[in-house]
Design an enzyme around this catalytic site. Structure first.
Site, PDB file in Angstrom:
ATOM      1  N   CYS A 253      11.368 -26.623 -51.284  1.00 41.97           N
ATOM      2  CA  CYS A 253      11.832 -26.310 -49.922  1.00 41.97           C
ATOM      3  C   CYS A 253      12.996 -25.309 -49.904  1.00 41.97           C
ATOM      4  O   CYS A 253      13.112 -24.499 -48.983  1.00 41.97           O
ATOM      5  CB  CYS A 253      12.235 -27.592 -49.216  1.00 41.97           C
ATOM      6  SG  CYS A 253      13.233 -28.690 -50.229  1.00 41.97           S
TER       7      CYS A 253
ATOM      8  N   GLN B 146      21.677 -27.604 -47.700  1.00 42.05           N
ATOM      9  CA  GLN B 146      20.407 -28.309 -47.547  1.00 42.05           C
ATOM     10  C   GLN B 146      20.519 -29.639 -46.788  1.00 42.05           C
ATOM     11  O   GLN B 146      21.426 -30.437 -47.022  1.00 42.05           O
ATOM     12  CB  GLN B 146      19.802 -28.537 -48.932  1.00 42.05           C
ATOM     13  CG  GLN B 146      19.595 -27.214 -49.661  1.00 42.05           C
ATOM     14  CD  GLN B 146      18.705 -27.306 -50.895  1.00 42.05           C
ATOM     15  OE1 GLN B 146      18.708 -26.384 -51.680  1.00 42.05           O
ATOM     16  NE2 GLN B 146      17.947 -28.367 -51.057  1.00 42.05           N
TER      17      GLN B 146
ATOM     18  N   ARG C 281      24.462 -30.117 -50.506  1.00 39.41           N
ATOM     19  CA  ARG C 281      23.931 -31.025 -49.469  1.00 39.41           C
ATOM     20  C   ARG C 281      24.906 -31.067 -48.312  1.00 39.41           C
ATOM     21  O   ARG C 281      26.113 -31.260 -48.517  1.00 39.41           O
ATOM     22  CB  ARG C 281      23.747 -32.421 -50.066  1.00 39.41           C
ATOM     23  CG  ARG C 281      23.051 -33.379 -49.137  1.00 39.41           C
ATOM     24  CD  ARG C 281      21.567 -33.113 -49.001  1.00 39.41           C
ATOM     25  NE  ARG C 281      20.818 -33.486 -50.190  1.00 39.41           N
ATOM     26  CZ  ARG C 281      19.563 -33.114 -50.436  1.00 39.41           C
ATOM     27  NH1 ARG C 281      18.921 -32.337 -49.586  1.00 39.41           N
ATOM     28  NH2 ARG C 281      18.952 -33.495 -51.538  1.00 39.41           N
TER      29      ARG C 281
ATOM     30  N   VAL D  85       7.594 -37.584 -46.521  1.00 36.53           N
ATOM     31  CA  VAL D  85       6.726 -36.397 -46.494  1.00 36.53           C
ATOM     32  C   VAL D  85       5.324 -36.802 -46.050  1.00 36.53           C
ATOM     33  O   VAL D  85       4.674 -36.099 -45.274  1.00 36.53           O
ATOM     34  CB  VAL D  85       6.702 -35.686 -47.873  1.00 36.53           C
ATOM     35  CG1 VAL D  85       5.762 -34.494 -47.843  1.00 36.53           C
ATOM     36  CG2 VAL D  85       8.106 -35.238 -48.262  1.00 36.53           C
TER      37      VAL D  85
ATOM     38  N   GLY E 182      15.657 -33.563 -46.945  1.00 37.40           N
ATOM     39  CA  GLY E 182      15.144 -33.066 -48.223  1.00 37.40           C
ATOM     40  C   GLY E 182      15.250 -34.118 -49.316  1.00 37.40           C
ATOM     41  O   GLY E 182      14.565 -34.042 -50.336  1.00 37.40           O
TER      42      GLY E 182
ATOM     43  N   HIS F 140      17.108 -26.110 -43.980  1.00 40.41           N
ATOM     44  CA  HIS F 140      17.876 -25.577 -45.111  1.00 40.41           C
ATOM     45  C   HIS F 140      18.321 -24.158 -44.755  1.00 40.41           C
ATOM     46  O   HIS F 140      17.489 -23.292 -44.437  1.00 40.41           O
ATOM     47  CB  HIS F 140      17.016 -25.515 -46.372  1.00 40.41           C
ATOM     48  CG  HIS F 140      16.699 -26.853 -46.991  1.00 40.41           C
ATOM     49  ND1 HIS F 140      17.213 -28.052 -46.542  1.00 40.41           N
ATOM     50  CD2 HIS F 140      15.921 -27.163 -48.061  1.00 40.41           C
ATOM     51  CE1 HIS F 140      16.759 -29.036 -47.309  1.00 40.41           C
ATOM     52  NE2 HIS F 140      15.971 -28.513 -48.227  1.00 40.41           N
TER      53      HIS F 140
ATOM     54  N   THR G 230       2.896 -43.295 -46.800  1.00 40.40           N
ATOM     55  CA  THR G 230       3.901 -44.120 -46.116  1.00 40.40           C
ATOM     56  C   THR G 230       5.305 -43.531 -46.216  1.00 40.40           C
ATOM     57  O   THR G 230       6.207 -43.953 -45.501  1.00 40.40           O
ATOM     58  CB  THR G 230       3.922 -45.541 -46.723  1.00 40.40           C
ATOM     59  OG1 THR G 230       4.019 -45.411 -48.142  1.00 40.40           O
ATOM     60  CG2 THR G 230       2.672 -46.324 -46.368  1.00 40.40           C
ATOM     61  N   GLY G 231       5.515 -42.565 -47.108  1.00 45.33           N
ATOM     62  CA  GLY G 231       6.851 -41.988 -47.323  1.00 45.33           C
ATOM     63  C   GLY G 231       7.194 -40.938 -46.275  1.00 45.33           C
ATOM     64  O   GLY G 231       6.428 -40.676 -45.355  1.00 45.33           O
TER      65      GLY G 231
HETATM   66  N1  LIG Z   1      11.627 -35.185 -48.497  1.00 44.86           N
HETATM   67  C1  LIG Z   1      11.420 -33.899 -48.680  1.00 44.86           C
HETATM   68  O1  LIG Z   1      11.764 -33.040 -47.870  1.00 44.86           O
HETATM   69  C2  LIG Z   1      10.715 -33.409 -49.905  1.00 44.86           C
HETATM   70  C3  LIG Z   1      10.524 -32.043 -50.065  1.00 44.86           C
HETATM   71  C4  LIG Z   1       9.818 -31.582 -51.174  1.00 44.86           C
HETATM   72  C5  LIG Z   1       9.328 -32.484 -52.104  1.00 44.86           C
HETATM   73  N2  LIG Z   1       9.534 -33.819 -51.955  1.00 44.86           N
HETATM   74  C6  LIG Z   1       8.919 -34.706 -52.948  1.00 44.86           C
HETATM   75  O2  LIG Z   1       7.825 -35.389 -52.312  1.00 44.86           O
HETATM   76  C7  LIG Z   1       7.660 -36.692 -52.860  1.00 44.86           C
HETATM   77  C8  LIG Z   1       7.753 -37.712 -51.734  1.00 44.86           C
HETATM   78  O3  LIG Z   1       9.042 -37.619 -51.152  1.00 44.86           O
HETATM   79  P1  LIG Z   1       9.462 -38.557 -49.924  1.00 44.86           P
HETATM   80  O4  LIG Z   1      10.785 -38.069 -49.495  1.00 44.86           O
HETATM   81  O5  LIG Z   1       8.343 -38.623 -48.942  1.00 44.86           O
HETATM   82  O6  LIG Z   1       9.601 -39.980 -50.695  1.00 44.86           O
HETATM   83  P2  LIG Z   1       9.534 -41.457 -50.064  1.00 44.86           P
HETATM   84  O7  LIG Z   1       9.849 -41.427 -48.627  1.00 44.86           O
HETATM   85  O8  LIG Z   1      10.324 -42.300 -50.972  1.00 44.86           O
HETATM   86  O9  LIG Z   1       7.969 -41.846 -50.222  1.00 44.86           O
HETATM   87  C9  LIG Z   1       7.394 -42.077 -51.463  1.00 44.86           C
HETATM   88  C10 LIG Z   1       5.918 -42.413 -51.344  1.00 44.86           C
HETATM   89  O10 LIG Z   1       5.404 -42.643 -52.678  1.00 44.86           O
HETATM   90  C11 LIG Z   1       4.914 -43.990 -52.747  1.00 44.86           C
HETATM   91  N3  LIG Z   1       5.269 -44.558 -54.059  1.00 44.86           N
HETATM   92  C12 LIG Z   1       6.503 -44.815 -54.526  1.00 44.86           C
HETATM   93  N4  LIG Z   1       6.417 -45.365 -55.763  1.00 44.86           N
HETATM   94  C13 LIG Z   1       5.101 -45.440 -56.054  1.00 44.86           C
HETATM   95  C14 LIG Z   1       4.360 -45.940 -57.177  1.00 44.86           C
HETATM   96  N5  LIG Z   1       4.972 -46.439 -58.240  1.00 44.86           N
HETATM   97  N6  LIG Z   1       3.014 -45.861 -57.159  1.00 44.86           N
HETATM   98  C15 LIG Z   1       2.376 -45.339 -56.074  1.00 44.86           C
HETATM   99  N7  LIG Z   1       3.010 -44.869 -54.981  1.00 44.86           N
HETATM  100  C16 LIG Z   1       4.362 -44.921 -54.987  1.00 44.86           C
HETATM  101  C17 LIG Z   1       5.584 -44.748 -51.632  1.00 44.86           C
HETATM  102  O11 LIG Z   1       4.794 -45.875 -51.286  1.00 44.86           O
HETATM  103  P3  LIG Z   1       5.469 -47.202 -50.642  1.00 44.86           P
HETATM  104  O12 LIG Z   1       5.809 -46.859 -49.225  1.00 44.86           O
HETATM  105  O13 LIG Z   1       4.378 -48.196 -50.744  1.00 44.86           O
HETATM  106  O14 LIG Z   1       6.669 -47.520 -51.480  1.00 44.86           O
HETATM  107  C18 LIG Z   1       5.621 -43.683 -50.555  1.00 44.86           C
HETATM  108  O15 LIG Z   1       4.360 -43.556 -49.948  1.00 44.86           O
HETATM  109  C19 LIG Z   1       8.766 -36.854 -53.912  1.00 44.86           C
HETATM  110  O16 LIG Z   1       8.225 -36.563 -55.174  1.00 44.86           O
HETATM  111  C20 LIG Z   1       9.801 -35.817 -53.505  1.00 44.86           C
HETATM  112  O17 LIG Z   1      10.542 -35.374 -54.598  1.00 44.86           O
HETATM  113  C21 LIG Z   1      10.207 -34.300 -50.865  1.00 44.86           C
END
Ligand SMILES: NC(=O)c1ccc[n+]([C@@H]2O[C@H](COP(=O)([O-])OP(=O)(O)OC[C@H]3O[C@@H](n4cnc5c(N)ncnc54)[C@H](OP(=O)(O)O)[C@@H]3O)[C@@H](O)[C@H]2O)c1
Length: 361
Positions: free
Chosen positions: A158, A184, A244, A16, A188, A251, A13-14
């Site tokens: 990234c 960046q 940022r 990524v 991200g 990036h 759902t997030g």
């Molecule tokens: N954004 C980027 O470009 C990027 C790049 C590299 C790495 N990352 C890493 O990838 C990961 C996800 O990033 P994102 O930007 O997609 O984050 P996000 O949009 O906040 O999504 C987080 C996801 O994790 C779930 N979640 C949160 N808390 C949880 C819990 N306690 N138990 C189980 N599931 C949980 C959320 O579910 P709900 O929707 O139900 O809350 C959602 O599906 C992070 O660790 C981040 O550091 C991100």
């Protein structure tokens, strides 16, 4: 029955997770059958769980709308439904480490976007064009975990994707000192301008943990397997500042390099454009045909013109010129949520399938 491998997205759902779901729409080898997220989303259909926070520019794929979201923490239940999972959950590092290994122990391969396992010695951290041979360390990891087919593999941060491939292409000229500044995008941090309006017209000179990752992760990618673990390389030394900037996706890196061996501009450009790896040889579905493009125009690469090069899986380089203090300087650009996150992980999974590490259960 579908011949495709059944895939689960942990954290689907997030931001990524949504990118995984978009990239996997009509994928020739993989089919998203399962989506898991926090208990907040569990039990709702994907469409309901993501209502009001779909962040992709393409519409939500029809095929996932009615999938009922599961709870990531119900490991056995989720694992029973899939051949392997992509991980993009946002939890603490310790929780992520634990849950990814728990999935691996159910004999479910985990291809992770998270940083939690990037320094676990027997976990491969792979850019498929650079170090596909590191996947062999999985054989040692499986012994540690006591699994037959379950393991964890990760992709790197990234920020390094705009310069690590470039330095790899120039390996024979022996780069030994690198200074990089990364600019960046806000995606991200999982954000858009709607949810981070303070970033409009702004620059923030701090991204937690990013400089250390940008300096150290390339060395692990250039390392080798010794006694069942990845031993990082020690050269070139890299120092980095990560900033940022008010950009949605992409990036950019401004980089200075010192080489032990002399190279002309023509030679350096030729090494970039000739650079090919295993994904290109095997024609993996998500592999860019041309991994690195060189742009001669003084005002390229530009985020607005070049970020989607090769569907976001390629790297754009420009402004290569001699430097008065260092030997050469250049500017690189890559898509942080495609090549730098979900797309890089999908390419890793394709490589793992081609290498026989991911199969049908
Ligand atoms: N954004 C980027 O470009 C990027 C790049 C590299 C790495 N990352 C890493 O990838 C990961 C996800 O990033 P994102 O930007 O997609 O984050 P996000 O949009 O906040 O999504 C987080 C996801 O994790 C779930 N979640 C949160 N808390 C949880 C819990 N306690 N138990 C189980 N599931 C949980 C959320 O579910 P709900 O929707 O139900 O809350 C959602 O599906 C992070 O660790 C981040 O550091 C991100």
């Amino acid at each position: 029955m579908s011949e495709k491998l059944k895939v689960g997205i942990l954290g689907g759902t997030g931001m990524v997770g949504q990118r995984f779901i978009s990239l996997l729409e009509n994928h020739p080898w993989f089919e998203v059958t399962t989506i898991a997220a926090s208990p907040r989303s569990a039990g709702r259909t994907y469409e309901e769980a993501v209502e009001g926070r779909w962040k992709m520019t393409s519409p939500m794929p029809e095929a996932v709308k009615n999938i009922v979201v599961m709870n990531v923490n119900e490991v056995e239940k989720v694992a029973a439904q899939v051949d392997f999972v992509f991980s993009a959950v946002d939890m603490t590092k310790e929780e992520i480490k634990k849950i990814e290994e728990a999935y691996a122990k159910t004999e479910t391969p985990v291809v992770s976007n998270n940083s939690a396992h990037r320094w676990t010695e027997d976990v491969p951290m792979v850019v498929p064009e650079i170090n596909p041979e590191h996947m062999k360390v999985i054989d040692f990891q499986k012994k540690r975990l006591g699994t037959k087919r379950g393991f964890v593999a990760v992709k790197p941060n990234c920020s390094i994707q705009s310069y690590a491939p470039v330095l790899t292409a120039w390996k024979e000229f022996e780069p030994y000192e690198v200074v990089a500044t990364t600019y960046q995008a806000i995606s991200g941090a999982g954000k858009t301008f709607q949810d981070w309006p303070e970033m409009e017209g702004n620059i923030i000179p701090y991204i937690g943990g990013e400089e250390e990752k940008s300096e150290k992760e390339p060395l692990r990618i250039w390392g080798e397997i010794k006694d069942g673990v990845i031993v990082p390389a020690t050269s070139p030394v890299i120092t980095c500042q990560c900033i940022r900037v008010p950009v949605l996706n992409g990036h950019t890196a401004a980089v200075f390099v010192k080489f032990r061996k002399k190279a002309s501009k023509e030679e350096l450009v030729a090494k970039l454009t000739e650079f090919r790896g295993v994904p290109q040889e095997l024609e993996l579905p998500s592999a860019p045909k041309q991994f690195i493009q060189y742009l001669e125009e003084d005002n390229r690469p530009q985020v607005s013109m070049d970020v989607d090069y090769e569907k976001g899986m390629g790297v754009s380089v420009g402004r290569l010129r001699e430097d008065t203090v260092y030997d050469w300087k250049f500017v690189g650009l890559s898509h942080n949520t495609v090549r730098g996150a979900a797309g890089g992980a999908v390419l890793c999974a394709e490589l793992l399938k081609a290498q026989g590490y991911i199969t049908k259960k």
